[in-house]
Scaffold this motif. Structure first.
Motif, PDB file in Angstrom:
ATOM      1  N   ASP B 192       5.116   4.588 -12.430  1.00  0.00           N
ATOM      2  CA  ASP B 192       5.848   3.380 -12.791  1.00  0.00           C
ATOM      3  C   ASP B 192       5.043   2.119 -12.407  1.00  0.00           C
ATOM      4  O   ASP B 192       4.314   2.148 -11.418  1.00  0.00           O
ATOM      5  N   SER B 194       5.511  -0.758 -10.875  1.00  0.00           N
ATOM      6  CA  SER B 194       5.518  -1.350  -9.538  1.00  0.00           C
ATOM      7  C   SER B 194       4.935  -0.375  -8.514  1.00  0.00           C
ATOM      8  O   SER B 194       4.342  -0.789  -7.522  1.00  0.00           O
ATOM      9  N   ILE B 195       5.067   0.944  -8.767  1.00  0.00           N
ATOM     10  CA  ILE B 195       4.484   1.936  -7.860  1.00  0.00           C
ATOM     11  C   ILE B 195       2.967   1.984  -8.063  1.00  0.00           C
ATOM     12  O   ILE B 195       2.208   2.139  -7.107  1.00  0.00           O
ATOM     13  N   ALA B 197       1.115  -0.571  -8.579  1.00  0.00           N
ATOM     14  CA  ALA B 197       0.577  -1.666  -7.771  1.00  0.00           C
ATOM     15  C   ALA B 197       0.494  -1.256  -6.308  1.00  0.00           C
ATOM     16  O   ALA B 197      -0.475  -1.553  -5.613  1.00  0.00           O
ATOM     17  N   ASP B 198       1.513  -0.533  -5.867  1.00  0.00           N
ATOM     18  CA  ASP B 198       1.570  -0.029  -4.507  1.00  0.00           C
ATOM     19  C   ASP B 198       0.400   0.904  -4.190  1.00  0.00           C
ATOM     20  O   ASP B 198      -0.274   0.764  -3.167  1.00  0.00           O
TER      21      ASP B 198
END
Lengths: 161, 344
Positions: B192, B194-195, B197-198
């Motif tokens: 996903d 946002s993950i 980016a993490d």
């Protein structure tokens, strides 16, 4: 005020609305209006543009939405409110409408990004339940103005990564 | 002299396609003459469509693809030079500790029958790098913490975890032998946004903390822009452009790179959102076009492109492109930058 799908014939009016709404936004990052948006006609034809209007009056705002292929997330690609109508909750109403569509489609989250230094915009989205997940360069090429990437979870039970 | 971790010279990787009774059997040139230096401590991005040879090139730097012509060497931080074409058994054993691969799909890469602890510990045990079980456990706990995994997670099985957590497990497994060169092949593509980016932030931090050299392979130019300090763009087994990402996006000097950038979806108000569509499919690497490999899809193709293959040449400091007409792109760019009036 009501929200409905934008019509292909409204392309020119929406073009003017977006350009006016984002005049300060693009100037604040050292840019000028980039010229007519190539995506607008196509998005209108696909029914992915939603407009807010006063009954019998002018267009007040618009939101362009898209879903990823698995329909797991809904992205608010662009949210614009006419300068004269800003501060009246039209942006929030469009976001609430997008959220209702996302939930109906079974999406698990909504995403959007904006220029990180525009506190007013970041706060507006936070006020609508979005949280900044990270800041990073502009996705289509770093322009020296970091973007804030925000997400609103629609399912709160999933364990965080 | 800058310190080079991976040096690739005129590399070709061929895969045989069946047999022929007469003459040479046909071959697929997955990598067709690549010269590239990956500086030590860099986060080097390699981008291309599927079928461009990016995965094969990455594997060639791990001695996991045949070197048909040319040379690939990896130099570790102690100065030992490993030549991928001539690794004897002892050198290969040393090399396997030094260089690791992080897989694409965190859902497929982890054995469902092993606990997280055993998955991370396996490379140590296979390579017999620790004398006692306690030593293994200490090392596993240390690397798990660095990958921001909870110690309690070590006793569980991978099915209990989300995609982002599984990718952290894969990363911990790759780093447990204390390597200094890592190939990450589409390591965030299945995750996903946002993950992603993490995980990218985690990789970047590990790279700094452990002074690693990364080859980060992706089909997604916008992911690479976030993380990498150099980006190489690949097309049909060849490198068409290399530059720092900021330069690459601001002033691409190869029409293929320009098309890839314009295809990144964007409805930003500061962007017209005009996508330049490439016509046709990527040609088969079994029978690449003569001349410039990109000429069949290039919007600015001329006669010369059909007969003469362009060499990768420097167009600015740290920026190279393989196009006969890359200077025309720089000129076109300058014209397009003239201001546009805001409509009333």
């Amino acid at each position: 005020m009501r929200i409905r799908q934008g019509q292909p014939a409204e392309g020119a009016a929406l073009e003017t609305l977006v350009a006016a709404a984002f005049l300060d936004y693009v100037r604040g990052i050292g840019r000028d209006w980039p010229g007519p948006y190539d995506w607008l006609a196509e998005r209108l034809a696909k029914g992915e543009v939603w407009v807010a209007e006063s009954i019998g009056g002018p267009l007040l705002g618009m939101a362009a939405l898209s879903q990823d292929t698995g329909a797991r997330t809904l992205t608010v690609d662009l949210l614009a409110v006419a300068p004269a109508a800003q501060g009246q909750g039209i942006g929030h109403a469009l976001l609430a409408h997008a959220e209702a569509l996302a939930r109906t489609a079974g999406a698990r989250a909504m995403h959007l990004h904006t220029v990180a230094k525009y506190d007013r915009l970041v706060r507006l989205y936070e006020g609508a339940g979005f949280r900044v997940t990270h800041t990073g360069p502009r996705p289509k090429g770093d322009d020296g103005h970091p973007r804030a990437f925000l997400r609103k979870r629609l399912d709160e039970q999933e364990t965080p990564a | 002299m800058t310190d080079t971790a991976v040096s690739i010279r005129d590399l070709e990787v061929h895969f045989p396609l069946g047999r022929s009774l007469l003459g040479k059997p046909p071959v697929l040139k997955a990598v067709a003459g690549v010269t590239l230096d990956i500086p030590r401590g860099s986060f080097f991005g390699l981008v291309g469509e599927s079928g461009s040879g990016k995965t094969t090139l990455g594997r060639a730097t791990l001695a996991a693809a045949p070197v048909s012509a040319g040379q690939v060497t990896v130099t570790d931080r102690e100065g030992e030079v490993f030549d991928m074409a001539r690794l004897d058994r002892a050198a290969e054993t040393r090399f396997r500790r030094r260089a690791q691969l992080i897989f694409q799909d965190p859902y497929a890469a982890l054995s469902p029958r092993m606990t997280v602890r055993d998955i991370i510990a396996e490379p140590l045990e296979v390579m017999r790098l620790c004398r006692t079980r306690d030593e293994v456990n200490d090392r596993v706990r240390a690397i798990a913490a660095q990958c921001r995994l909870n110690v309690e997670h070590l006793r569980r099985f991978p099915h209990a975890f989300s995609g982002g957590q599984r990718q952290r497990i894969s990363i911990a497994r790759a780093l447990v032998t204390n390597p200094d060169y890592i190939v990450a092949d589409e390591s965030v593509a299945a995750l996903d946004v946002s993950i992603q980016a993490d995980i990218l932030n985690l990789l970047k931090q590990l790279q700094r903390d452990l002074s690693l050299t990364f080859l980060f392979i992706s089909h997604d130019l916008s992911v690479v822009a976030h993380t990498c300090d150099h980006v190489a763009v690949m097309y049909l087994g060849r490198i068409v452009e290399v530059a720092p990402p900021r330069r690459l996006f601001a002033a691409p000097r190869h029409p293929y790179t320009r098309a890839l950038i314009s295809a990144i979806p964007s409805l930003d108000p500061d962007d017209r959102g005009r996508a330049e569509r490439l016509t046709g499919e990527i040609p088969s690497p079994k029978s690449p076009p003569p001349g410039c490999a990109f000429h069949t899809r290039c919007p600015m193709v001329r006669d010369r492109c059909r007969v003469e293959a362009p060499a990768l040449r420097q167009v600015a400091d740290g920026h190279s492109a393989a196009c006969h007409f890359s200077d025309d792109l720089a000129l076109a760019r300058r014209r397009a930058d003239s201001p546009v009036r805001v409509p009333a």
